[in-house]
Design a protein around this motif. Structure first.
Motif, short mmCIF file in Angstrom:
data_model
loop_
_atom_site.label_atom_id
_atom_site.label_comp_id
_atom_site.label_asym_id
_atom_site.label_seq_id
_atom_site.Cartn_x
_atom_site.Cartn_y
_atom_site.Cartn_z
N LYS A 182 8.69 5.76 -36.96
CA LYS A 182 8.09 4.70 -36.36
C LYS A 182 8.95 3.98 -35.20
O LYS A 182 8.34 3.50 -34.38
CB LYS A 182 8.07 3.59 -37.56
N GLU A 183 10.40 3.92 -35.45
CA GLU A 183 11.09 3.44 -34.62
C GLU A 183 11.09 4.25 -33.26
O GLU A 183 11.21 3.69 -32.20
CB GLU A 183 12.57 3.48 -35.05
N ALA A 197 3.03 0.54 -34.04
CA ALA A 197 2.25 1.25 -34.97
C ALA A 197 2.20 0.59 -36.29
O ALA A 197 3.11 0.04 -36.76
CB ALA A 197 2.92 2.68 -35.03
N ARG A 198 0.82 1.06 -37.13
CA ARG A 198 1.03 0.57 -38.46
C ARG A 198 1.95 1.25 -39.30
O ARG A 198 2.17 2.56 -39.10
CB ARG A 198 -0.60 0.66 -38.95
N TYR A 199 2.21 0.87 -40.40
CA TYR A 199 3.23 1.41 -41.38
C TYR A 199 2.97 1.65 -42.78
O TYR A 199 2.72 0.38 -43.23
CB TYR A 199 4.91 1.12 -41.20
N GLY A 258 10.35 8.55 -42.30
CA GLY A 258 9.09 7.69 -41.75
C GLY A 258 9.51 6.57 -40.92
O GLY A 258 8.84 6.28 -39.70
N TRP A 259 10.45 5.84 -41.31
CA TRP A 259 10.91 4.63 -40.73
C TRP A 259 11.65 5.03 -39.33
O TRP A 259 11.34 4.45 -38.38
CB TRP A 259 11.99 3.98 -41.50
N ASP A 296 6.85 4.11 -32.24
CA ASP A 296 6.07 3.04 -32.23
C ASP A 296 5.05 2.59 -31.26
O ASP A 296 4.11 2.08 -31.65
CB ASP A 296 7.23 1.59 -32.24
N ALA A 338 -0.24 4.85 -36.30
CA ALA A 338 0.17 4.58 -37.44
C ALA A 338 1.34 5.70 -37.95
O ALA A 338 1.21 6.82 -37.61
CB ALA A 338 -0.78 4.67 -38.58
N VAL A 339 1.96 5.45 -38.83
CA VAL A 339 3.32 6.41 -39.43
C VAL A 339 2.81 6.12 -41.05
O VAL A 339 2.71 5.10 -41.88
CB VAL A 339 4.56 6.00 -39.19
N ASP A 341 4.38 7.09 -44.52
CA ASP A 341 5.79 7.46 -45.15
C ASP A 341 5.65 7.58 -46.48
O ASP A 341 5.20 6.72 -47.18
CB ASP A 341 6.79 6.41 -45.03
#
Length: 206
Positions: free
Chosen positions: A161-162, A2-4, A157-158, A165, A170-171, A173
C-alpha cells in the motif's frame, strides 16, 4: 488513495471480500495475496486495468498474463485442454503453478500472446483468493506483483500500500505472503516445457 482490506487468512470476512469485488466490478485494480506471492488483478474486460498492470511492471506485449480461475470448469471456458494435458494439470492443482495454454475465444485478444494466441491459467490453493473468485464469478486477470526496481516480490500488504498507494485501487492483506512466484509450465505445444521454476514442484513435468 488505495483502500486497505485486512482479511483473515482462514475465514475471510464476507463484507471485505464483497467490497473488494465491488471495486473490481467498477474497473478497479487490486493487489492481493496468493498461494505463491502477491499479484495484481482486475476484471477480464478491464482494458485500462491491463494497461495499468503493464505500466506498474513495465511489461511488453509478449508478457503472458494469467487467468486466476476458481476451478477446472471455469478454466475450461477460457483455455483449450486435451485429455493428456488435463490429467497433468489436474494432478497439480490447486497449487502454485501457471500453465501456458491456447486461449479460447472467451479471452480478449489484448491479453493473449500476440503470436501464439496463448494465455496463462491457474487454480490457486488459497482461501482468500478462492473467496474473491467465488464472489466475482469469473477469473481474475492477473500478473505477479514484481516491481521492476526490486529483485523479489514484496511480502507485506502495508508495504505494498505504501509503495502503490496511488496506482492501485485496493490492497488485500491476509498476513505475510511468500516471495517465490509460481512454476510456469508451457503446454501450448502439447508437451510440457518448464518456463520458470518457482514454488511448485517440477518433477512430474521433467
Amino acid at each position: 488513495m488505495a483502500r486497505y482490506f485486512d482479511v483473515h487468512p482462514v475465514n475471510p470476512q464476507r463484507r471485505a471480500i464483497g467490497q473488494a469485488v465491488a471495486l473490481l466490478r467498477e474497473d478497479g485494480l487490486i493487489a492481493y495475496p496468493t498461494d505463491s506471492c502477491y499479484a495484481l488483478g482486475c476484471q477480464l474486460g478491464n482494458k485500462d486495468g491491463l494497461e495499468r498492470i503493464k505500466e506498474i511492471r513495465r511489461l511488453d506485449d509478449r508478457h503472458h498474463f494469467t487467468l486466476m480461475c476458481r476451478d477446472f470448469a471455469q478454466l475450461g471456458q477460457f483455455v483449450h485442454v486435451d485429455n493428456t494435458v488435463f490429467r497433468a494439470i489436474k494432478a497439480s492443482t490447486p497449487g502454485s503453478y501457471t500453465f501456458i495454454l491456447p486461449a479460447t475465444n472467451e479471452v480478449p485478444r489484448r491479453m493473449m500472446h500476440p503470436k501464439k494466441r496463448t494465455v496463462g491459467a491457474r487454480i490457486p490453493d488459497d482461501i482468500v483468493v478462492q473467496a474473491l473468485l467465488d464472489e466475482l464469478g469469473e477469473p481474475l486477470l492477473s500478473s505477479t506483483l514484481l516491481l521492476p526496481d526490486l529483485d523479489e516480490p514484496l511480502t507485506q500488504g502495508w508495504e505494498i500500500k505504501e509503495r502503490l498507494d496511488h496506482v492501485v485501487d485496493a490492497v488485500i492483506d491476509s498476513g505475510e505472503c511468500g516471495t517465490v512466484p509460481t512454476t510456469v509450465i508451457d503446454f501450448s505445444q502439447g508437451e510440457p516445457e518448464i518456463v520458470r521454476r518457482g514454488a511448485g514442484d517440477t518433477t512430474r513435468f521433467e
